[in-house]
Design an enzyme around this catalytic site. Structure first.
Site, short mmCIF file in Angstrom:
data_model
loop_
_atom_site.label_atom_id
_atom_site.label_comp_id
_atom_site.label_asym_id
_atom_site.label_seq_id
_atom_site.Cartn_x
_atom_site.Cartn_y
_atom_site.Cartn_z
N GLN A 193 40.50 31.19 30.74
CA GLN A 193 41.79 31.58 31.11
C GLN A 193 41.81 31.56 32.59
O GLN A 193 42.73 31.68 33.19
CB GLN A 193 42.22 33.15 30.69
N ASN A 194 40.57 30.98 33.18
CA ASN A 194 40.47 30.97 34.63
C ASN A 194 41.13 29.72 35.05
O ASN A 194 41.04 28.53 34.38
CB ASN A 194 39.33 31.13 35.09
N HIS B 151 45.11 27.97 30.91
CA HIS B 151 46.14 28.39 31.79
C HIS B 151 46.21 27.45 32.94
O HIS B 151 47.11 27.67 34.05
CB HIS B 151 45.80 30.02 32.44
N ASP C 235 40.28 28.62 38.50
CA ASP C 235 39.53 28.55 39.60
C ASP C 235 38.56 27.26 39.66
O ASP C 235 38.02 27.23 40.74
CB ASP C 235 38.78 29.84 39.93
N CYS D 266 58.49 9.78 42.19
CA CYS D 266 60.01 10.03 42.32
C CYS D 266 60.46 9.41 43.73
O CYS D 266 61.44 8.90 43.45
CB CYS D 266 60.24 11.42 42.14
N ARG E 196 45.34 30.26 47.33
CA ARG E 196 44.49 30.56 46.31
C ARG E 196 43.35 29.27 46.03
O ARG E 196 42.14 29.41 46.16
CB ARG E 196 45.12 30.73 45.05
N ALA F 207 28.68 40.30 34.01
CA ALA F 207 28.37 38.86 33.46
C ALA F 207 27.25 37.82 33.98
O ALA F 207 26.37 37.57 33.47
CB ALA F 207 29.65 37.56 33.48
N GLY G 181 34.25 38.62 30.10
CA GLY G 181 34.84 38.91 31.23
C GLY G 181 36.43 39.02 31.08
O GLY G 181 37.23 38.44 31.87
N THR G 182 36.96 39.29 30.06
CA THR G 182 38.25 39.10 29.47
C THR G 182 38.90 40.42 29.16
O THR G 182 38.02 41.19 28.27
CB THR G 182 38.73 37.84 28.83
P1 OAD Z 1 41.71 40.71 33.67
O1 OAD Z 1 41.71 40.71 35.04
O2 OAD Z 1 43.04 41.17 32.95
O3 OAD Z 1 40.51 41.33 33.08
C1 OAD Z 1 39.10 41.04 33.68
C2 OAD Z 1 38.13 41.69 32.79
O4 OAD Z 1 37.04 41.41 33.22
C3 OAD Z 1 38.27 43.28 32.80
O5 OAD Z 1 38.13 43.62 31.46
C4 OAD Z 1 36.87 43.72 33.51
O6 OAD Z 1 36.81 45.06 33.03
C5 OAD Z 1 36.19 42.42 33.28
N1 OAD Z 1 34.88 42.52 34.44
C6 OAD Z 1 35.42 42.55 35.92
N2 OAD Z 1 34.28 42.15 36.62
C7 OAD Z 1 33.42 41.73 35.39
C8 OAD Z 1 31.88 41.14 35.62
N3 OAD Z 1 31.35 41.05 36.83
N4 OAD Z 1 31.30 41.04 34.52
C9 OAD Z 1 31.94 41.05 33.23
N5 OAD Z 1 33.10 41.46 33.07
C10 OAD Z 1 33.84 41.84 34.27
O7 OAD Z 1 41.52 39.15 33.40
P2 OAD Z 1 41.89 38.16 32.30
O8 OAD Z 1 41.39 38.86 30.94
O9 OAD Z 1 41.22 36.75 32.48
O10 OAD Z 1 46.98 34.85 33.02
O11 OAD Z 1 43.54 37.99 32.33
C11 OAD Z 1 44.10 37.16 31.39
C12 OAD Z 1 45.20 36.59 32.11
O12 OAD Z 1 45.98 37.61 32.36
C13 OAD Z 1 45.06 35.92 33.15
O13 OAD Z 1 44.57 34.52 32.81
C14 OAD Z 1 46.44 35.56 33.76
C15 OAD Z 1 46.87 37.16 33.64
O14 OAD Z 1 48.09 37.28 32.99
C16 OAD Z 1 47.81 33.90 33.93
O15 OAD Z 1 47.82 33.84 35.17
C17 OAD Z 1 48.54 32.85 33.12
#
Ligand code: OAD
Length: 248
Positions: A93-94, A111, A96, A147, A61, A239, A195-196
């Site tokens: 939450q990213n 995260h 990256d 350590c 990654r 986005a 994007g969440t």
């Molecule tokens: P998800 O993968 O669950 O959701 C991504 C969202 O972005 C979805 O609703 C898509 O419709 C939307 N999406 C995709 N491409 C897009 C674009 N080009 N523009 C706008 N929206 C777009 O990701 P998160 O909500 O970030 O946690 O997931 C939350 C957490 O779930 C992550 O951080 C991870 C996971 O558990 C950990 O790793 C701790």
């Protein structure tokens, strides 16, 4: 939408903001990596059982994210911070690193961060670590030099909040302070989610926290998320196409 000179902006981003940079969203990957459930490579139990597998996952990654570039959505958020200063706060939450690379600094990575490691045993500060440690069977697992200097061999681990682990409580307090400041200063505010999927708490609950503080709530997302009804405005689409023109 217009932001007046006293408006405060709280932004929450998820995997969708980085999709156009070429980083697959969490749910796009169906929760799998090379046929391993993500819980197996992203949990304390998985690390205890097979640290080599976990480090191979995170090393790959790191390599993949380092090859990607921030997209227009990241740049739009960096411009907003540059213009608004302390009236802006980004919660992501990213992991990256793309927001930081685009220029955001008023940012809370709830995260964790892919390019940060910490010791799995001692309490030394997490530190910047861009190395891909384990890409082949010949590579050694990374150990903590603090350590080691005391004669102990402890493994490093990625500074990521894994499944089953708690978020840093100071991060949530910082968000609450930002919202409390809006209320105390009686200024207009906007909560923007980008994007969440609205499935993972407590991030998915931030919209309600901001709303309780009087914020107008705006969402930019490719699909309707689980918590759609919490938003006053929904801009459906990519986005990188919507964010650059969203605020006057
Ligand atoms: P998800 O993968 O669950 O959701 C991504 C969202 O972005 C979805 O609703 C898509 O419709 C939307 N999406 C995709 N491409 C897009 C674009 N080009 N523009 C706008 N929206 C777009 O990701 P998160 O909500 O970030 O946690 O997931 C939350 C957490 O779930 C992550 O951080 C991870 C996971 O558990 C950990 O790793 C701790």
């Amino acid at each position: 939408m217009e932001l007046t000179p006293d408006t405060r902006l709280l932004v929450l981003t998820g995997a969708g903001v980085s999709a156009e940079s070429g980083i697959p969203t969490f749910r796009d990957a169906n929760g799998l990596w090379e046929n391993h459930a993500v819980e197996q490579v992203a949990s304390p139990e998985g690390f205890a059982e097979d640290p080599r597998l976990v480090w191979r996952f995170y090393s790959m990654r790191r390599e993949a994210a380092a090859r990607c570039e921030p997209n227009p959505a990241h740049h739009a958020l960096a411009s907003l911070e540059a213009a608004m200063g302390a009236r802006f706060l980004l919660v992501t939450q990213n992991v990256d690193d793309l927001h930081r690379r685009a220029g955001n600094r008023r940012m809370i990575e709830i995260h964790g961060n892919l390019f940060t490691s910490r010791c799995s045993v001692c309490k030394r500060e997490p530190f910047r670590d861009e190395r891909a440690h384990v890409l082949s069977d010949a590579d050694d697992l990374p150990v903590c030099d603090a350590c080691l200097s005391k004669g102990r061999e402890s493994l490093l681990r990625p500074h990521i909040v894994w499944f089953g682990e708690m978020l840093d409580p100071s991060h949530l307090r910082a968000v609450e302070r930002f919202v409390a400041g809006v209320v105390a200063d009686r200024v207009p505010s906007v909560f923007l989610a980008v994007g969440t999927s609205g499935l993972v708490y407590p991030a998915a609950g931030l919209v309600r926290l901001a709303q309780a503080g009087g914020a107008k709530t705006v969402l930019v997302n490719a699909d309707p998320p689980a918590n759609l009804e919490a938003f006053d405005e929904f801009h459906r689409g990519k986005a990188g196409e919507i964010l650059p023109g969203l605020f006057a």
